[in-house]
Design an enzyme around this catalytic site. Sequence first.
Site, short mmCIF file in Angstrom:
data_model
loop_
_atom_site.label_atom_id
_atom_site.label_comp_id
_atom_site.label_asym_id
_atom_site.label_seq_id
_atom_site.Cartn_x
_atom_site.Cartn_y
_atom_site.Cartn_z
N SER A 340 3.72 5.72 -1.94
CA SER A 340 3.13 4.77 -0.98
C SER A 340 1.89 4.06 -1.49
CB SER A 340 2.78 5.51 0.32
OG SER A 340 3.96 5.99 0.94
N THR A 341 1.33 4.46 -2.63
CA THR A 341 0.19 3.72 -3.17
C THR A 341 0.59 2.31 -3.59
OG1 THR A 341 0.61 4.77 -5.32
CG2 THR A 341 -1.11 5.74 -3.95
#
Length: 615
Positions: A340-341
Site C-alpha cells: 500500500s505504500t
Amino acid sequence: MKRNNPKPKQGAIIRWRYLLVCATVFAVFATLVARAAYIQVIEPDFAVSESDKRTVRVEKVNVQRGLILDRHGNELAISVPVVSVYGDPKQLDKALTAKAYSLTRKHARENQLDLKQAVAALDKDPARLAQQKEEIYNSDSRWQDLAEVLRLQKPLVDGKLTSDSSRRFVYLKRQVTPPVARYISELKLPGIYLLDESKRFYPAGEVTAHVLGFTNIDGEGIEGIEKLYNEALTGEAGKRTIRKDAQGREIEILDERARIEPENIQLSIDQRIQSLAYRSLKSAVLSYKATSGSAMVVDVHTGEVLAMVNSPSFNPNNLKNAAPHKRRNRAITDLFEPGSTMKPISVLAGLEYGTIDHDSVIKTKGWMRVGGSIVTDGKNNGPMDLRTILQKSSNVGVSKIAQTMPKQDFIGFFQRLGFGEETGTGMVGESDGLFTPHGRWSDFEVATLSYGYRISVSTAQMARAYAAIGSGGINRPLTILKQNGKVHGERVFEKRNAYAVLEMMESVFERGGTATRVKLDGYRVGGKTGTSKKAAFGGYGDEYVGYFAGIAPVSDPRLAVVVMINEPAGDVYYGGDVAGPAFSEIMSGSLRILNVAPDLEAVAQLNQRRDYVTY
C-alpha cells in the site's frame, strides 16, 4: 772412447726463463686489458648492474589510505599504524650455518683436534650440517616464545621459516599490536623482522558497516564505499632510489618520486541520524522477531542520503562473525513488493493526468471484478474521496483510479519516478528492481500495480519516490556524497498535485486510519503504511513485509523516511504496527537533530479536532 755432452751455458738458461716470464706477464696483462675492454665497452651494462646490486637501494615512501567522513567532518573510517611480522628464511639459514661452523671450531679447539680437518669434514657432509642446524634451531627457546606471542602453533612457524631456505620473505603474522612488536624486537631472532603497515578502523562499528564496507588485510576495498572509491582512497606510494657506500651511508639520490596523497571522501551521511536510525531499526527487528529490516532517510531537496541502515549488521573491525547474509546492504539489494505504500503514487498519477481532481469521489462497494479476477477491500467503505481512500488504504479505490487512465500512461508514471532502474548512489550491488514497463499488462495486473503488487522495489527506490513527492515533483537521483551546491532534477509532476497528495497522506494518522498509534511529536507528517505478502513458489506464502514511508514536515517538507521490516514473527505484521514505531522515532528524532521547527500552529489545530488522535 768416452764422449762428454756439453752443458748448456748458464746465461742461455737465464735468458730463456726471463723470456718465459715476460711472455706470461704479457699474456696475463693482455687478458686483463681484453677483459676490461669487454666489460667496459662491449658489455658495460653487466658491470653497472653488478655495481647497482651492491650500492643502489630503493626506499618506499608509504601513504596512508584516505579518510571517510560524514557530512560534518566526523571520521567514519581511518587508518591506524600497525606492525606486521615477517621472516627471511635465507637469512635464518645463513645464521644457523654460521652458528654450526662456530660450534664445530669450538669443539675442535676444546678437544685439540685439527681445526681445518674438522671444518672440511663438515663441508663434505651436508646431512650432518643440516642436522646440526636443526639442533641449534630447536634448542633455542626464543622460537617457542615467538610462536606463543603470535598465538600460532610452533610447527606452523617452523614450517614457514625452515621448509624452504631459498625464500627471502614470508609473513608470520599481519597487523600485530605495538606491545607484541616490541617484545618480538627484544627477542633479537635472526631472520625475523618488523614491517610498518596500516589497518583500517571504523569508529562507529556496525552502525555504518553496510555503507562503508571494509578492506582486506592489504588495504584494498572489498565492499561499500571502500570499494566504490578504492582508487581515490588509496593514493600512490612515493619512491626514493639512492646509492649507499660500503658502510651503508647515503651518498647519492638517483631518483625521487613524491607520493600521491589519497583523497578524503565526504559522505552525505549524518552520523547522528545514522546512529538514531540504526538503533530504532534494530529495536524493531528484535521486538517483532523479524528476519531483517532496512531504513533510509533522504533530504528531499538534494537527494542526499542522510542515513542508510540495515539489521542484522556486522562489525567491520572484526569479520570473524560477519556471515554473508549480515554483510548484505539490504537497503539497495533486497527487493519486495511494496504493497500500500504505492497508493499515494497511484492517486498522484490520476491527478497528474487529469482523470480525477482533488475533490473526486470514488464509488466502491468493497470489491470489484477486473479482467476475470477480484479486487477486494477489508470492508465496504462506500463512496470515498481521495483522502479517505488513502486513510482506509482502499485497494478498490486506487484500482478504479488506475482504470481511468490508459495503461501505458499509468505504467509510464511509475517509470518516470525511477522504478526499474538504479537510484543513482552508484553503490556496489545495487539492484534495479523488478519492473517491466514495456511488457504486456492485463487489466488486473494494472490494478494490482496500483496497490503495490506486480512490482518489486528496494528500500532505496521507495525512498527516492517519496523524496520526489516531498520536493514538489522534482525527481532527483539519490547520492551518498555530500552536495555543496544546488542539485538539479527532473520535474515529473506538478507541485500542487504533489502537495495535495502529501496533505491527504496525513489522514493515515487520523482516527480510522492505518497508523493511529504512531506518535507525531509536534510535526505534521504525511505517511503511508504498507503490508504485502511475500511471493512463494506458485503464488504467495504466509510471510509478510511491513512498510512505513512518509514525509515531514507537511508545511515545508524536508525529509523522506522509509522503514521496511521483513518477515515479522507472530500475529503482529501490519506495516503500521511493526514499522510505524521505528518510523516515528527516526523521523521525529532526525527533524530535531536538524533543528527543524515543529508545525506548531497546525498541530494546535489538529489537537482541537476530535477525529484526530495524537500521542
